[in-house]
Design an enzyme around this catalytic site. Structure first.
Site, PDB file in Angstrom:
ATOM      1  N   GLY A 108      40.291  42.493  40.494  1.00 32.27           N
ATOM      2  CA  GLY A 108      38.967  43.104  40.653  1.00 32.27           C
ATOM      3  C   GLY A 108      38.692  43.557  42.076  1.00 32.27           C
ATOM      4  O   GLY A 108      37.588  43.393  42.583  1.00 32.27           O
ATOM      5  N   HIS A 168      36.557  55.048  25.290  1.00 32.71           N
ATOM      6  CA  HIS A 168      37.458  55.620  26.292  1.00 32.71           C
ATOM      7  C   HIS A 168      37.668  57.110  26.007  1.00 32.71           C
ATOM      8  O   HIS A 168      38.462  57.769  26.674  1.00 32.71           O
ATOM      9  CB  HIS A 168      38.830  54.950  26.223  1.00 32.71           C
ATOM     10  CG  HIS A 168      38.861  53.522  26.699  1.00 32.71           C
ATOM     11  ND1 HIS A 168      38.268  53.108  27.861  1.00 32.71           N
ATOM     12  CD2 HIS A 168      39.460  52.414  26.176  1.00 32.71           C
ATOM     13  CE1 HIS A 168      38.488  51.809  28.023  1.00 32.71           C
ATOM     14  NE2 HIS A 168      39.199  51.360  27.015  1.00 32.71           N
ATOM     15  N   GLY A 212      36.970  49.951  35.046  1.00 33.05           N
ATOM     16  CA  GLY A 212      35.788  49.103  35.213  1.00 33.05           C
ATOM     17  C   GLY A 212      34.977  48.975  33.927  1.00 33.05           C
ATOM     18  O   GLY A 212      33.781  48.676  33.977  1.00 33.05           O
ATOM     19  N   TRP A 229      33.352  45.489  33.399  1.00 37.34           N
ATOM     20  CA  TRP A 229      32.250  45.315  34.355  1.00 37.34           C
ATOM     21  C   TRP A 229      31.028  46.124  33.912  1.00 37.34           C
ATOM     22  O   TRP A 229      29.905  45.604  33.864  1.00 37.34           O
ATOM     23  CB  TRP A 229      32.746  45.780  35.721  1.00 37.34           C
ATOM     24  CG  TRP A 229      31.933  45.374  36.896  1.00 37.34           C
ATOM     25  CD1 TRP A 229      30.908  44.475  36.938  1.00 37.34           C
ATOM     26  CD2 TRP A 229      32.108  45.859  38.233  1.00 37.34           C
ATOM     27  NE1 TRP A 229      30.436  44.364  38.223  1.00 37.34           N
ATOM     28  CE2 TRP A 229      31.152  45.207  39.029  1.00 37.34           C
ATOM     29  CE3 TRP A 229      32.979  46.775  38.822  1.00 37.34           C
ATOM     30  CZ2 TRP A 229      31.057  45.445  40.398  1.00 37.34           C
ATOM     31  CZ3 TRP A 229      32.876  47.012  40.179  1.00 37.34           C
ATOM     32  CH2 TRP A 229      31.921  46.357  40.961  1.00 37.34           C
ATOM     33  N   TYR A 271      33.796  52.981  40.729  1.00 38.97           N
ATOM     34  CA  TYR A 271      34.055  51.539  40.864  1.00 38.97           C
ATOM     35  C   TYR A 271      33.833  51.110  42.317  1.00 38.97           C
ATOM     36  O   TYR A 271      33.207  50.090  42.594  1.00 38.97           O
ATOM     37  CB  TYR A 271      35.499  51.292  40.420  1.00 38.97           C
ATOM     38  CG  TYR A 271      35.973  49.860  40.403  1.00 38.97           C
ATOM     39  CD1 TYR A 271      35.986  49.130  39.211  1.00 38.97           C
ATOM     40  CD2 TYR A 271      36.447  49.240  41.557  1.00 38.97           C
ATOM     41  CE1 TYR A 271      36.456  47.826  39.188  1.00 38.97           C
ATOM     42  CE2 TYR A 271      36.911  47.933  41.539  1.00 38.97           C
ATOM     43  CZ  TYR A 271      36.916  47.233  40.349  1.00 38.97           C
ATOM     44  OH  TYR A 271      37.385  45.934  40.325  1.00 38.97           O
TER      45      TYR A 271
HETATM   46  N1  LIG Z   1      33.197  42.060  36.837  1.00 39.63           N
HETATM   47  C1  LIG Z   1      34.157  42.783  37.371  1.00 39.63           C
HETATM   48  N2  LIG Z   1      34.027  43.308  38.608  1.00 39.63           N
HETATM   49  C2  LIG Z   1      35.002  44.038  39.167  1.00 39.63           C
HETATM   50  N3  LIG Z   1      36.182  44.309  38.566  1.00 39.63           N
HETATM   51  C3  LIG Z   1      36.362  43.809  37.331  1.00 39.63           C
HETATM   52  C4  LIG Z   1      35.373  43.033  36.678  1.00 39.63           C
HETATM   53  N4  LIG Z   1      35.855  42.675  35.467  1.00 39.63           N
HETATM   54  C5  LIG Z   1      37.092  43.182  35.356  1.00 39.63           C
HETATM   55  N5  LIG Z   1      37.395  43.863  36.484  1.00 39.63           N
HETATM   56  C6  LIG Z   1      38.641  44.568  36.792  1.00 39.63           C
HETATM   57  O1  LIG Z   1      38.658  45.810  36.083  1.00 39.63           O
HETATM   58  C7  LIG Z   1      40.005  46.117  35.699  1.00 39.63           C
HETATM   59  C8  LIG Z   1      40.104  46.183  34.193  1.00 39.63           C
HETATM   60  O2  LIG Z   1      39.554  47.416  33.838  1.00 39.63           O
HETATM   61  P1  LIG Z   1      38.805  47.653  32.478  1.00 39.63           P
HETATM   62  O3  LIG Z   1      37.794  46.606  32.262  1.00 39.63           O
HETATM   63  O4  LIG Z   1      38.353  49.069  32.516  1.00 39.63           O
HETATM   64  O5  LIG Z   1      39.980  47.481  31.412  1.00 39.63           O
HETATM   65  S1  LIG Z   1      40.001  48.079  29.936  1.00 39.63           S
HETATM   66  O6  LIG Z   1      40.071  49.536  30.034  1.00 39.63           O
HETATM   67  O7  LIG Z   1      38.806  47.616  29.236  1.00 39.63           O
HETATM   68  O8  LIG Z   1      41.230  47.520  29.331  1.00 39.63           O
HETATM   69  C9  LIG Z   1      40.876  45.020  36.279  1.00 39.63           C
HETATM   70  O9  LIG Z   1      41.205  45.493  37.578  1.00 39.63           O
HETATM   71  P2  LIG Z   1      42.485  44.979  38.387  1.00 39.63           P
HETATM   72  O10 LIG Z   1      42.141  43.605  38.830  1.00 39.63           O
HETATM   73  O11 LIG Z   1      42.617  45.923  39.539  1.00 39.63           O
HETATM   74  O12 LIG Z   1      43.645  45.027  37.461  1.00 39.63           O
HETATM   75  C10 LIG Z   1      39.896  43.862  36.321  1.00 39.63           C
HETATM   76  O13 LIG Z   1      40.288  42.825  37.178  1.00 39.63           O
END
Ligand SMILES: Nc1ncnc2c1ncn2[C@@H]1O[C@H](COP(=O)(O)OS(=O)(=O)O)[C@@H](OP(=O)(O)O)[C@H]1O
Length: 278
Positions: free
Chosen positions: A245, A84, A23, A26, A175
């Site tokens: 997400g 991270h 997350g 987000w 999350y």
């Molecule tokens: N706004 C918002 N709300 C909820 N979820 C969100 C949001 N933005 C990104 N995502 C989902 O977060 C997952 C990506 O994780 P990260 O942002 O931690 O990725 S990274 O570590 O920066 O590469 C990835 O999860 P999955 O969809 O399960 O793959 C994204 O879809």
């Protein structure tokens, strides 16, 4: 390489910390919009023109000395940084000193969803000439703790234990909780960072504005986040950070055996720590 050699922490630093795919995008958006809520109009907000990762300074890029990134040494305080890195790698002056006021906002996520998200991401970045990474292989690596930033469970425990010991220094979010109660979490983060919402802001619905602006639907629909700007030099595209997400997408991918093994590891690792994903 020690972080201390490359990073001069400031007591005012705000650090968004995550294990990958928990997350980060987000939380970067949420913290950015919370601390800068008086600087921007919600109808013409930086988050509608830039991916959240371009609004927050990635500590590892600074430590590596990436020439494409702005030096964080010249930034005005408070600096909003993202990492991270595990908690244990930070200098003691930041982590074990009650008088150092820098703050960590951490978010973690059900490891089964993390694995699925990581696997999809790995395949997005995989060179076209290679066959896709099988889920079984990704599972083997993840469940054995092979990850860029160390085993997932140890990463969570590092921040979780610190949040118990230093509750003013580390805030741990899940999350799943942010999904369930986004407004409550936004208020919690603002309070923790010392910038609670005033009654006037509550009346104006600022909390809800932030929740909406940072939602998956809103961010993933911004043109800047739809673009596919992948290149050999930069294999990541803004759109790669938005997939589904959702909570619980693992049921569509993991076998019952994989799920059982991950649940067992999670139970064993978190036993007696007071932490759980339920
Ligand atoms: N706004 C918002 N709300 C909820 N979820 C969100 C949001 N933005 C990104 N995502 C989902 O977060 C997952 C990506 O994780 P990260 O942002 O931690 O990725 S990274 O570590 O920066 O590469 C990835 O999860 P999955 O969809 O399960 O793959 C994204 O879809």
């Amino acid at each position: 390489m020690l972080i201390d050699d490359h990073f001069n922490p400031r007591p005012t630093d705000i650090i968004v910390a995550t294990s990958p795919k928990c997350g980060t995008t987000w939380l970067r958006a949420l913290v950015f919009s919370i601390i800068n809520r008086n600087s921007f109009d919600f109808n013409d907000h930086p988050l509608s023109k830039a991916n959240p990762r371009d609004l927050v300074h990635f500590l590892e890029a600074h430590i590596r000395g990436d020439r494409s990134t702005v030096s964080i040494d010249g930034l005005l305080s408070p600096r909003l940084l993202s990492t991270h890195l595990p908690y244990s790698l930070f200098p003691k002056c930041m982590t074990d000193d009650a008088s150092s006021a820098c703050r960590f906002v951490y978010i973690c996520r059900d490891p089964k969803d993390v694995l699925v998200s990581k696997w999809h991401f790995a395949n997005k970045l995989r060179p076209k000439e290679l066959p896709p990474l099988p889920l079984e292989e990704a599972f083997e690596l993840f469940s054995n703790g092979v990850s860029h930033y160390g085993p997932f469970w140890d990463h969570v425990l590092g921040y979780w234990k610190a949040s118990l010991e230093w509750p003013k220094k580390v805030l741990c979010l899940k999350y799943e909780d942010v999904k369930k109660e986004p407004s409550g979490c936004v208020r919690k983060v603002a309070e923790y960072l010392g910038v609670p919402f005033s009654p006037e802001e509550e009346k104006k619905g600022i909390v809800e504005e932030i929740v909406k602006l940072c939602s998956f639907e809103s961010l993933s629909n911004q043109d800047v986040n739809k673009s596919d700007t992948r290149s050999r030099q930069n294999p990541m595209s803004n759109s790669d950070f938005f997939r589904k997400g959702e909570v619980g997408d693992w049921v569509n991918h993991l076998s019952p055996q994989m799920s059982e093994i991950l649940d067992k590891i999670t139970e064993q690792k978190f036993q007696g720590t007071g932490f759980s994903f339920h």
